[in-house]
Design an enzyme around this catalytic site. Structure first.
Site, PDB file in Angstrom:
ATOM      1  N   GLY A  62       5.900  63.499  18.113  1.00 35.88           N
ATOM      2  CA  GLY A  62       4.565  62.989  17.806  1.00 35.88           C
ATOM      3  C   GLY A  62       4.169  63.071  16.343  1.00 35.88           C
ATOM      4  O   GLY A  62       3.484  62.187  15.833  1.00 35.88           O
ATOM      5  N   THR A  92       7.096  62.189  28.050  1.00 36.79           N
ATOM      6  CA  THR A  92       5.817  61.501  28.002  1.00 36.79           C
ATOM      7  C   THR A  92       5.953  60.181  28.745  1.00 36.79           C
ATOM      8  O   THR A  92       7.017  59.576  28.742  1.00 36.79           O
ATOM      9  CB  THR A  92       5.500  61.253  26.510  1.00 36.79           C
ATOM     10  N   THR A 116       6.747  57.064  22.556  1.00 37.61           N
ATOM     11  CA  THR A 116       7.272  58.374  22.940  1.00 37.61           C
ATOM     12  C   THR A 116       8.224  58.865  21.862  1.00 37.61           C
ATOM     13  O   THR A 116       8.958  58.075  21.272  1.00 37.61           O
ATOM     14  CB  THR A 116       8.008  58.326  24.290  1.00 37.61           C
ATOM     15  N   GLY A 117       8.189  60.161  21.613  1.00 34.60           N
ATOM     16  CA  GLY A 117       9.056  60.721  20.578  1.00 34.60           C
ATOM     17  C   GLY A 117       8.369  61.893  19.920  1.00 34.60           C
ATOM     18  O   GLY A 117       7.353  62.377  20.421  1.00 34.60           O
ATOM     19  N   ARG A 149      -2.264  72.147  19.114  1.00 31.66           N
ATOM     20  CA  ARG A 149      -1.458  71.018  18.625  1.00 31.66           C
ATOM     21  C   ARG A 149      -1.717  69.748  19.451  1.00 31.66           C
ATOM     22  O   ARG A 149      -1.703  69.765  20.667  1.00 31.66           O
ATOM     23  CB  ARG A 149       0.023  71.392  18.703  1.00 31.66           C
ATOM     24  N   VAL A 150      -1.976  68.663  18.767  1.00 31.04           N
ATOM     25  CA  VAL A 150      -2.143  67.378  19.441  1.00 31.04           C
ATOM     26  C   VAL A 150      -1.103  66.408  18.874  1.00 31.04           C
ATOM     27  O   VAL A 150      -0.904  66.346  17.664  1.00 31.04           O
ATOM     28  CB  VAL A 150      -3.566  66.804  19.218  1.00 31.04           C
ATOM     29  N   GLY A 151      -0.440  65.675  19.756  1.00 31.70           N
ATOM     30  CA  GLY A 151       0.582  64.722  19.313  1.00 31.70           C
ATOM     31  C   GLY A 151       0.008  63.328  19.130  1.00 31.70           C
ATOM     32  O   GLY A 151      -1.208  63.132  19.044  1.00 31.70           O
ATOM     33  N   ASP A 152       0.888  62.365  19.101  1.00 34.26           N
ATOM     34  CA  ASP A 152       0.487  60.974  18.865  1.00 34.26           C
ATOM     35  C   ASP A 152      -0.099  60.293  20.102  1.00 34.26           C
ATOM     36  O   ASP A 152      -0.869  59.347  19.998  1.00 34.26           O
ATOM     37  CB  ASP A 152       1.705  60.156  18.407  1.00 34.26           C
TER      38      ASP A 152
HETATM   39  N1  ASP Z   1       4.983  61.970  21.750  1.00 33.16           N
HETATM   40  C1  ASP Z   1       4.748  63.157  22.521  1.00 33.16           C
HETATM   41  C2  ASP Z   1       4.072  64.213  21.673  1.00 33.16           C
HETATM   42  O1  ASP Z   1       4.475  64.389  20.543  1.00 33.16           O
HETATM   43  C3  ASP Z   1       5.985  63.752  23.082  1.00 33.16           C
HETATM   44  C4  ASP Z   1       6.816  62.820  23.935  1.00 33.16           C
HETATM   45  O2  ASP Z   1       6.950  61.644  23.645  1.00 33.16           O
HETATM   46  O3  ASP Z   1       7.346  63.311  24.925  1.00 33.16           O
HETATM   47  O4  ASP Z   1       3.198  64.895  22.164  1.00 33.16           O
END
Ligand code: ASP
Length: 310
Positions: free
Chosen positions: A230, A176, A227-228, A204-207
């Site tokens: 989510g 990300t 990033t991480g 699915r939706v992340g952060d």
């Molecule tokens: N935070 C992002 C998600 O969970 C993934 C990432 O940081 O690469 O969609």
């Protein structure tokens, strides 16, 4: 003139020194440098923080090295669904898109949601109709094809697993992307863009596109891009938590960012990192993983492009 500052990230994860070829390493550093330079030049020329973060994120989206735009990971259906958000700290204006396909620069669509719609968050088909109304051109699925990402997906396709693309065993760590900036007027902004997790399903939706979770900006405190994994960042309301600690506990941006990444999010076993800047141009870039693709520059003379912990 006040301090100007910009920080960018390209994902945090299992980035261990020695596991990546020197060639790959310099490709990453070159891409980070380019994105840093483009965004910082906007600030140097008197441009505002929103334009600067969008400019940097677009460069990272256009690189196949990162999991955003062109380099987005594959969903369980073998497609690419992207999320992005942008926020400006002056008036707490924000725009976000989720589950979009075929858009070259999701961050620009998020900026259009912020500036050209009366809404904050558009998802899926509706977001695509909005893009169509604004005459966005759609890229062919081939534009988003990347062999390595495809291999990553084939490894877990047909399983219930989903995978952070930059936190796995082999040398397949990408991520990300995001940017935070402080302009000459002390206005700050944050932008984040992602393809999400490999093999994600069920919409699915992340952060990343969620205001307050993966992205946040408030001139009174800080601008943050995360990033991480989510799911943990959503549960920890991470970006807003950094801002809250500054507001209510009088912490500096560095202290607040560290508290959230190295204590609060770790408590629920969340892995990842963030970049943050305050309205004085102070930058923090903590992560609790082995590494994070990151770079920053500010008018106080500081400049950095790094991947690993040390
Ligand atoms: N935070 C992002 C998600 O969970 C993934 C990432 O940081 O690469 O969609």
């Amino acid at each position: 003139m006040k301090n100007i500052a910009l920080a960018i990230h390209g994902g945090a994860g299992t980035l261990v020194k020695g596991l990546m070829t020197t060639e790959k390493e310099s490709d990453y550093k070159a891409a980070l440098k380019k994105a840093l330079h483009i965004g910082y030049t906007v600030l140097e020329n008197g441009g505002d923080s929103v334009r600067a973060v969008e400019a940097s994120v677009k460069i990272l989206e256009d690189s196949h090295l990162f999991n955003a735009g062109k380099g987005s990971v594959f969903t369980a259906e073998g497609t690419h669904e992207m999320d992005a958000a942008i926020m400006e700290g002056k008036n707490l204006e924000a725009g976000a898109v989720s589950l979009i396909t075929g858009i070259k620069n999701p961050v620009s669509l998020a900026r259009d949601v912020m500036q050209k719609s009366e809404h904050v968050f558009l998802a899926g088909e509706g977001a695509m109709r909005f893009a169509n109304d604004l005459n966005y051109k759609l890229e062919d699925p081939n534009y988003f094809y990347d062999e390595l990402r495809h291999t990553q997906w084939l490894e877990i396709k047909d399983t219930d697993g989903f995978q952070l693309d930059h936190s796995i065993k082999k040398d397949s760590k990408f991520g990300t992307v995001g940017a935070v900036a402080c302009d000459k007027d002390g206005n700050i902004a944050a932008a984040t863009s992602t393809g999400g997790m490999t093999n994600k399903k069920w919409g699915r939706v992340g952060d990343s596109p969620m205001i307050g979770a993966g992205n946040y900006a408030n001139n009174d405190t800080c601008a943050v891009s995360c990033t991480g994994s989510g799911e943990f960042f959503i549960r920890g309301v991470v970006a807003y938590d950094v801002s809250s600690l500054m507001e209510h506990k009088n912490m500096t941006v560095e202290e607040a960012a560290n508290e959230v990444i190295n204590k609060r999010i770790l408590k629920i076993k969340g892995d990842g990192g963030l970049i943050a800047v305050d309205a004085q141009g102070n930058i923090a870039m903590p992560f609790n993983t082995e590494g994070m693709y990151r770079a920053s520059k500010s008018s106080n003379g500081h400049e950095e492009v790094s991947i690993y912990r040390v």
